[in-house]
Design a protein around this motif. Structure first.
Motif, mmCIF file in Angstrom:
data_model
loop_
_atom_site.group_PDB
_atom_site.id
_atom_site.type_symbol
_atom_site.label_atom_id
_atom_site.label_comp_id
_atom_site.label_asym_id
_atom_site.label_seq_id
_atom_site.Cartn_x
_atom_site.Cartn_y
_atom_site.Cartn_z
ATOM 1 N N ARG A 78 0.857 -1.199 0.000
ATOM 2 C CA ARG A 78 0.000 0.000 0.000
ATOM 3 C C ARG A 78 0.889 1.243 0.000
ATOM 4 N NH1 ARG A 78 -2.154 0.263 4.559
ATOM 5 N NH2 ARG A 78 -1.147 -1.580 5.388
ATOM 6 N N ASN A 79 0.399 2.296 -0.632
ATOM 7 C CA ASN A 79 1.181 3.525 -0.774
ATOM 8 C C ASN A 79 0.574 4.631 0.066
ATOM 9 O OD1 ASN A 79 2.460 2.114 -2.904
ATOM 10 N ND2 ASN A 79 0.786 2.729 -4.246
ATOM 11 N N LYS A 80 1.404 5.289 0.827
ATOM 12 C CA LYS A 80 0.935 6.469 1.577
ATOM 13 C C LYS A 80 1.815 7.655 1.170
ATOM 14 C CE LYS A 80 0.620 5.053 5.918
ATOM 15 N NZ LYS A 80 0.624 3.909 6.876
ATOM 16 N N ILE A 81 1.160 8.704 0.723
ATOM 17 C CA ILE A 81 1.889 9.818 0.120
ATOM 18 C C ILE A 81 1.472 11.148 0.747
ATOM 19 C CG2 ILE A 81 2.214 11.113 -2.043
ATOM 20 C CD1 ILE A 81 1.837 8.319 -3.445
ATOM 21 N N GLY A 82 2.446 11.890 1.241
ATOM 22 C CA GLY A 82 2.200 13.253 1.715
ATOM 23 C C GLY A 82 1.996 13.363 3.212
ATOM 24 N N TYR A 83 0.799 12.957 3.676
ATOM 25 C CA TYR A 83 0.473 13.167 5.093
ATOM 26 C C TYR A 83 -0.735 12.305 5.459
ATOM 27 C CZ TYR A 83 -2.816 16.340 2.799
ATOM 28 O OH TYR A 83 -3.773 16.867 1.984
ATOM 29 N N PRO A 84 -0.998 12.110 6.754
ATOM 30 C CA PRO A 84 -2.091 11.224 7.169
ATOM 31 C C PRO A 84 -3.471 11.753 6.754
ATOM 32 C CG PRO A 84 -0.705 11.849 9.049
ATOM 33 C CD PRO A 84 -0.282 12.690 7.899
ATOM 34 N N GLU A 85 -4.354 10.813 6.454
ATOM 35 C CA GLU A 85 -5.746 11.201 6.151
ATOM 36 C C GLU A 85 -6.434 11.698 7.407
ATOM 37 O OE1 GLU A 85 -8.020 8.055 4.260
ATOM 38 O OE2 GLU A 85 -6.270 7.583 3.028
ATOM 39 N N ASP A 125 -4.361 0.164 12.880
ATOM 40 C CA ASP A 125 -4.763 1.349 12.111
ATOM 41 C C ASP A 125 -3.807 1.513 10.927
ATOM 42 O OD1 ASP A 125 -5.484 3.742 11.052
ATOM 43 O OD2 ASP A 125 -4.945 4.948 12.810
ATOM 44 N N GLU A 126 -4.253 1.078 9.759
ATOM 45 C CA GLU A 126 -3.372 1.086 8.580
ATOM 46 C C GLU A 126 -3.067 2.492 8.091
ATOM 47 O OE1 GLU A 126 -5.524 -1.426 5.903
ATOM 48 O OE2 GLU A 126 -4.673 -3.253 6.755
ATOM 49 N N LYS A 127 -3.802 3.468 8.598
ATOM 50 C CA LYS A 127 -3.585 4.836 8.120
ATOM 51 C C LYS A 127 -2.553 5.593 8.958
ATOM 52 C CE LYS A 127 -7.568 4.982 5.476
ATOM 53 N NZ LYS A 127 -9.015 5.069 5.460
ATOM 54 N N PHE A 145 3.237 -3.685 8.007
ATOM 55 C CA PHE A 145 2.137 -3.029 7.287
ATOM 56 C C PHE A 145 2.195 -3.369 5.790
ATOM 57 C CE2 PHE A 145 0.012 0.595 9.682
ATOM 58 C CZ PHE A 145 0.481 0.249 10.932
ATOM 59 N N ASN A 146 3.376 -3.771 5.328
ATOM 60 C CA ASN A 146 3.651 -3.891 3.890
ATOM 61 C C ASN A 146 3.213 -2.616 3.164
ATOM 62 O OD1 ASN A 146 4.617 -5.081 1.531
ATOM 63 N ND2 ASN A 146 2.654 -6.057 1.045
ATOM 64 N N ASP A 147 3.700 -1.478 3.671
ATOM 65 C CA ASP A 147 3.381 -0.211 2.993
ATOM 66 C C ASP A 147 4.619 0.663 2.825
ATOM 67 O OD1 ASP A 147 3.836 0.848 5.516
ATOM 68 O OD2 ASP A 147 1.846 1.735 5.738
ATOM 69 N N ILE A 148 4.557 1.536 1.813
ATOM 70 C CA ILE A 148 5.624 2.509 1.596
ATOM 71 C C ILE A 148 5.070 3.899 1.893
ATOM 72 C CG2 ILE A 148 7.050 1.188 -0.004
ATOM 73 C CD1 ILE A 148 5.651 2.438 -2.329
ATOM 74 N N LYS A 160 0.701 -9.823 3.560
ATOM 75 C CA LYS A 160 -0.117 -9.326 4.674
ATOM 76 C C LYS A 160 0.740 -8.710 5.773
ATOM 77 C CE LYS A 160 -2.530 -13.024 5.639
ATOM 78 N NZ LYS A 160 -3.480 -13.953 6.249
ATOM 79 N N GLY A 161 2.053 -8.926 5.674
ATOM 80 C CA GLY A 161 2.947 -8.396 6.702
ATOM 81 C C GLY A 161 3.267 -9.420 7.778
#
Ligand SMILES: [Zn+2]
Length: 649
Positions: free
Chosen positions: A380-387, A426-428, A445-448, A495-496
């Motif tokens: 999963r990709n997280k870009i910029g800042y938290p929702e 909390d994935e976010k 988390f398997n996220d970047i 899944k991590g």
């Protein structure tokens, strides 16, 4: 650039030689990196503008809160007037300790007041084998020097540092009111306990292996492991919800701690705890303490000439303490929505390249390739800042009490963490604040994650040509994605969860390839022999994950560049300003890492930093990628285009 150097002999020198010559380390820094340091300074300056305005004339409740926090840090007159009064309540609790068996209750009490006590790390995080579960975890701690090696390596260089450390402790205790005899006694007691803890600590390299730090046990098992430390008292004391089992990351450390609790005198424990309280807050005490702390921990250990200006320190401290409060306003000013859309496109391009790379890997069987592609698709990709932003409304901030504010933040952070126990993940959630110039991959988390702070020139520039952006932020994205498949990340599935998803044969081939990288980087020197200090090489196994990520990132970002150019009907051989697109790509990559650092910092980082220094991030990566040698017309066998190289991804 230093074009007098042959890029095929030393590409780092070719791409960075004149930069490193013309950009000495500023006196308030220990390392100066062309891309990172300038952006860190810039982001911090923008942050300061916001904090300074909020401290003087807040417009919202949030601004009032972080403005007051910043003001409490800037108010050195009040800090001076209060002396060591802010740490006296903690010292009083320690003075009242009646026996070593009272330590669990004392630690809980200190932590409930937000006082840092060293000792060990206790908190909640994901179960490595079932990442959907949040469990209690316990890890080694207790050391003040940067690494256990500082206490145990037997050579003249470290012996001298140890002697200076003891001397530093004596000075600090004396500043706090000890007689010279008392100060010497206390310093000796701390050194004895910390050295014993260091000997019982797991090395950073061993800690990188998840299996080494995974030991699920019941609280009763833990009590049996350390009969001298009553865990029920501690656990009830800190007020976390009930649990039956936990992960004890480093059992040997706690076994040794048990022995120490029995063998060390009550007086020695009091000295150790007094030191933890004093040392961990020295930077927030009056100038005499600050200066003495700086003289040893920054000047001696890292070669820093002078501390950063107060406004810089206080801006960084506010970001560390209330990052998602300040960050909300920071991104409004500094992160346009268009930047996020461009990043989404770049990330998709890199995902495609890594997928193509996996499909064509010569050493991997089809079953493993399929599993790798599945894992890639699940990143999963997280870009910029938290929702969703953290809510700090319960954190009390007082303009005249810096240490009190830090205690309130520590309690908030701890309770935020404890509240996760047994709850869904909390994935976010983010692990970095928005102005941070960095990025990370989280295996559970398997996220970047790419904070707004790094999505700017020179990493990312909407106006630059593709070679520059793919060589900059493209290689950073590729690096983070490859972390999912480095020697550590590859042990987790999509899944991590810690689980082998490769066939045995492919795992064996993978390990042979990562060992090649580890051996290669262990051969790189980061600091030459000087004075009493021997030549310092990189630790190929400590840096293996980062080096694998650098190598993979360089390759897949290059593949993405080829795709992007093909889509525009261009080739990598097309020239701009005398350089082909391919050459511009490698130069852009290398110039991210142009750096100068002090000799002391190079030595410190060799022991604690899983990243290689700029010179080897560049030269190590390009010599493992044949496209580099081809782009610069190197002859096979030249240093940057060797006959034999290492490749994992
Ligand atoms: Zn990394």
């Amino acid at each position: 650039m230093d074009t007098s150097v042959d890029p095929c002999t030393d590409f780092y020198q070719y791409a960075c030689g004149n930069w490193t010559k013309d950009n000495p380390i500023p006196s308030d820094q220990v390392r100066w990196v062309r891309s990172f340091s300038l952006l860190i300074e810039r982001n911090r300056y923008l942050l300061w503008q916001e904090l300074d305005a909020a401290a003087k004339d807040p417009k919202t409740a949030l601004q009032k809160q972080y403005g007051d926090f910043y003001a409490s840090c800037m108010d050195t007159d009040t800090i001076e007037k209060r002396g060591i009064a802010p740490i006296q309540p903690s010292w009083k609790m320690i003075a009242d300790l009646k026996s070593a068996s009272g330590i669990p209750a004392l630690l809980a009490n200190l932590e409930n007041h937000g006082t840092p006590d060293g000792f060990f790390g206790f908190g909640v995080s994901q179960d490595e084998k079932d990442s959907s579960k949040q469990i209690a975890q316990l890890f080694q701690g207790g050391l003040s020097l940067p690494d256990r090696d500082y206490y145990i390596v037997d050579n003249a260089h470290f012996a001298a540092i140890r002697a200076q450390y003891v001397d530093h402790m004596k000075k600090m205790f004396a500043l706090a009111g000890d007689s010279p005899e008392q100060a010497a006694q206390e310093a000796a007691a701390v050194m004895e306990i910390e050295t014993a803890m260091a000997k019982a600590s797991m090395s950073r390299t061993d800690l990188r292996q998840p299996a080494n730090r995974y030991h699920i046990m019941t609280v009763a098992d833990l009590d049996n492991l350390t009969p001298a430390f009553d865990w029920n008292v501690y656990i009830h004391g800190v007020g976390i919800r009930h649990f039956d089992t936990l992960n004890v990351g480093t059992p040997d450390f706690f076994k040794a701690l048990n022995g120490l609790l029995q063998s060390e005198s009550l007086g020695s424990w009091k000295s150790y705890l007094r030191w933890q309280v004093l040392h961990n807050q020295a930077q927030d005490l009056p100038k005499a303490f600050f200066d003495e702390d700086f003289a040893f921990f920054h000047k001696t250990l890292s070669g820093q000439k002078e501390p950063p200006a107060r406004w810089k320190q206080c801006s960084s401290l506010t970001d560390q303490s209330l990052g998602e409060a300040v960050g909300q306003d920071w991104v409004k000013q500094n992160f346009p929505p268009a930047a996020k859309q461009s990043m989404d496109k770049l990330v998709a391009a890199l995902e495609k390249s890594l997928g193509d790379d996996i499909k064509t890997l010569p050493w991997m069987g089809d079953d493993t390739k399929k599993a790798a592609e599945e894992k890639l698709a699940m990143i999963r990709n997280k870009i910029g800042y938290p929702e969703k932003w953290k809510n700090y409304s319960n954190v009390k901030v007082d303009r005249a009490d810096l240490i009190g504010n830090l205690h309130h933040v520590a309690v908030f952070d701890r309770n935020f963490n404890f509240n996760k126990l047994g709850k869904p993940v909390d994935e976010k959630e983010w692990g970095m604040t928005p102005p941070t110039v960095n990025a990370y991959y989280n295996p559970s988390f398997n996220d970047i994650n790419f904070p707004a702070g790094i999505l700017q020139p020179p990493f990312f520039d909407a106006k630059a040509d593709p070679a520059v952006n793919f060589g900059g932020i493209g290689t950073v994205i590729g690096h983070e994605m490859t972390h999912g498949f480095d020697d550590q990340g590859a042990q987790y599935d999509g899944k991590g969860d810690l689980r082998q998803w490769q066939t045995d044969a492919d795992l064996k081939a993978f390990k042979e390839r990562t060992e090649c990288v580890a051996n290669e980087y262990s051969g790189f020197e980061t600091a030459p022999a000087t004075g009493d200090a021997p030549s310092q090489h990189l630790n190929g196994h400590l840096t293996l994950g980062e080096n694998t990520a650098d190598n993979g990132g360089l390759r897949i970002a290059y593949m993405a560049l080829l795709d992007a150019l093909a889509a525009e009907g261009k080739s990598v051989d097309e020239k701009i300003g005398g350089f082909t697109e391919a050459q511009r790509y490698f130069i852009s990559f290398a110039q991210v890492w142009c750096q100068n650092q002090t000799d002391a910092e190079a030595r410190r980082r060799a022991l604690v930093d899983p990243h290689s220094p700029g010179q080897w991030r560049v030269n190590g990566s390009v010599q493992n990628f044949d496209e580099f040698g081809k782009a610069f017309g190197c002859k096979k066998g030249q240093p940057m285009y060797p006959e034999n190289s290492c490749r994992v991804w």
